[in-house]
Each structure stands twice: as structure tokens, then as C-alpha cells.
Design an enzyme around this catalytic site. Sequence first.
Site, PDB file in Angstrom:
ATOM      1  N   HIS A 138      -2.049   6.961   5.493  1.00 35.92           N
ATOM      2  CA  HIS A 138      -1.195   7.859   4.698  1.00 35.92           C
ATOM      3  C   HIS A 138      -0.036   8.370   5.551  1.00 35.92           C
ATOM      4  O   HIS A 138      -0.236   8.762   6.708  1.00 35.92           O
ATOM      5  CB  HIS A 138      -1.988   9.095   4.256  1.00 35.92           C
ATOM      6  CG  HIS A 138      -3.090   8.807   3.296  1.00 35.92           C
ATOM      7  ND1 HIS A 138      -2.934   8.904   1.937  1.00 35.92           N
ATOM      8  CD2 HIS A 138      -4.382   8.427   3.493  1.00 35.92           C
ATOM      9  CE1 HIS A 138      -4.087   8.607   1.335  1.00 35.92           C
ATOM     10  NE2 HIS A 138      -4.977   8.320   2.261  1.00 35.92           N
ATOM     11  N   ASN A 162      -8.333   7.833   6.489  1.00 29.37           N
ATOM     12  CA  ASN A 162      -9.696   8.262   6.198  1.00 29.37           C
ATOM     13  C   ASN A 162     -10.674   7.088   6.272  1.00 29.37           C
ATOM     14  O   ASN A 162     -10.403   6.030   5.718  1.00 29.37           O
ATOM     15  CB  ASN A 162      -9.753   8.860   4.781  1.00 29.37           C
ATOM     16  CG  ASN A 162      -8.838  10.069   4.616  1.00 29.37           C
ATOM     17  OD1 ASN A 162      -8.658  10.839   5.548  1.00 29.37           O
ATOM     18  ND2 ASN A 162      -8.262  10.230   3.448  1.00 29.37           N
ATOM     19  N   HIS A 169      -6.105   1.929   4.827  1.00 26.30           N
ATOM     20  CA  HIS A 169      -4.708   2.298   4.612  1.00 26.30           C
ATOM     21  C   HIS A 169      -4.405   3.547   5.427  1.00 26.30           C
ATOM     22  O   HIS A 169      -5.307   4.324   5.744  1.00 26.30           O
ATOM     23  CB  HIS A 169      -4.427   2.530   3.123  1.00 26.30           C
ATOM     24  CG  HIS A 169      -5.417   3.439   2.481  1.00 26.30           C
ATOM     25  ND1 HIS A 169      -6.668   3.022   2.089  1.00 26.30           N
ATOM     26  CD2 HIS A 169      -5.364   4.763   2.204  1.00 26.30           C
ATOM     27  CE1 HIS A 169      -7.338   4.036   1.587  1.00 26.30           C
ATOM     28  NE2 HIS A 169      -6.575   5.112   1.655  1.00 26.30           N
ATOM     29  N   GLN A 185     -12.337   9.064   2.115  1.00 30.52           N
ATOM     30  CA  GLN A 185     -11.875   7.729   1.700  1.00 30.52           C
ATOM     31  C   GLN A 185     -12.339   7.436   0.273  1.00 30.52           C
ATOM     32  O   GLN A 185     -13.511   7.625  -0.061  1.00 30.52           O
ATOM     33  CB  GLN A 185     -12.408   6.653   2.659  1.00 30.52           C
ATOM     34  CG  GLN A 185     -11.820   5.275   2.382  1.00 30.52           C
ATOM     35  CD  GLN A 185     -12.224   4.217   3.408  1.00 30.52           C
ATOM     36  OE1 GLN A 185     -13.129   4.432   4.213  1.00 30.52           O
ATOM     37  NE2 GLN A 185     -11.573   3.079   3.358  1.00 30.52           N
ATOM     38  N   ASP A 242       2.356   6.567  -2.954  1.00 30.98           N
ATOM     39  CA  ASP A 242       1.036   6.896  -3.501  1.00 30.98           C
ATOM     40  C   ASP A 242       1.171   7.291  -4.980  1.00 30.98           C
ATOM     41  O   ASP A 242       2.096   8.009  -5.360  1.00 30.98           O
ATOM     42  CB  ASP A 242       0.429   8.052  -2.702  1.00 30.98           C
ATOM     43  CG  ASP A 242      -1.066   8.197  -2.939  1.00 30.98           C
ATOM     44  OD1 ASP A 242      -1.844   7.926  -2.012  1.00 30.98           O
ATOM     45  OD2 ASP A 242      -1.450   8.590  -4.062  1.00 30.98           O
ATOM     46  N   ILE A 243       0.231   6.807  -5.782  1.00 32.59           N
ATOM     47  CA  ILE A 243       0.280   7.057  -7.229  1.00 32.59           C
ATOM     48  C   ILE A 243       0.018   8.535  -7.562  1.00 32.59           C
ATOM     49  O   ILE A 243       0.506   9.045  -8.573  1.00 32.59           O
ATOM     50  CB  ILE A 243      -0.714   6.113  -7.951  1.00 32.59           C
ATOM     51  CG1 ILE A 243      -0.329   5.904  -9.409  1.00 32.59           C
ATOM     52  CG2 ILE A 243      -2.149   6.587  -7.834  1.00 32.59           C
ATOM     53  CD1 ILE A 243      -1.063   4.741 -10.065  1.00 32.59           C
TER      54      ILE A 243
END
Length: 139
Positions: free
Chosen positions: A106, A91, A104, A98, A35-36
Site C-alpha cells: 500500500h 500486510n 501487495h 490482509q 485502491d477501490i
Amino acid sequence: MNKITQPDCIFCKIANGEIPSSTIYEDDDFKVILDINPASKGHAIIIPKNHGADLYELSQEDAGKIMGVAQKCAVAMKKALHCDGLNVLQNNGEIAGQTVFHLHVHLIPRYKGDTVNINWTHGEAEDAQKLAEEIRQAF
Ligand code: 5GP
Ligand code: ZN
């Protein structure tokens, strides 16, 4: 097989390699990237290569495979990161947090004393039998 993608979807572009990412795992159907803006060290997200906005739109085929990917990644992440725990979170909808509308999952490694917050207050169950019946009827 050709994947279903949506133009201008950032996760379609990442999953299909048009935008580079820090990939930790990839197979024919999924890409798993860091994750960024991670919640904790090693926070990763599993992205299906087929576009679907959320869990309601996820194909049965991808749904059947995605927890297998989560399991494999969890084992590798625990080994590499020495995390003390791991939250698996997904989410659906703005109200649920979301922000990217390509489904996606997590994978959030947890460390003793970390500041990640995924808590809620436990309420009182009301009319559980009636509620369960309403949901059963909706299948
Ligand atoms: P959501 O809030 O939709 O459940 O999660 C979206 C997640 O995707 C966020 O944690 C966010 O930091 C991450 N994210 C958004 N854009 C990018 C991106 O371009 N690259 C990566 N690696 N992560 C992203
Ligand atoms: Zn997409």
C-alpha cells in the site's frame, strides 16, 4: 518471461490486465493501481505480476525490485497529489489486516488533518538480546 499466476486470484487478473483498473504505473513485473476503497485520496497498491500470497512467498527478485517501484511512485504521487506525507504498508496474514492473498504494498498518501489511523501503543522491550539471537538462528 511467463508469469506465475493463480486461477481465481483477483490481483493476478488485475496485474495481468484481465480486469481493468485505474493504473498509475506499470512495468514488466508490477502494476500499480488505485485502491477501490481508498484510505485517503490517491491510495495506491503495488501488485507484482507473479502470484505469491504474502511476503514469505515473494521471490527474491521481486522483493529486490518492489521498493524501487514504491520510490518512483512516491515521487510522482507527491508531485501530483501534493500530499504532506506517505505511509508504505504491507500486510501479511489476517491478523495483520490482509484481505487479499496476493502480496501487495500500500502507498497511502497522508494529508494534514486526515483521519487515516496507523497507530499502535508502544510496549516495553523484553529480553531483546535473547530474542535477537532466536531470530538470527532462524536465517
Ligand atoms: P489488504 O487488506 O489485503 O492489505 O489490502 C487489500 C486492498 O485491496 C484493500 O485496500 C482493498 O480496498 C483493495 N482491493 C480489493 N479488491 C480490489 C479490486 O478489485 N480493485 C482495487 N483497485 N482494489 C481492491
Ligand atoms: Zn494472484
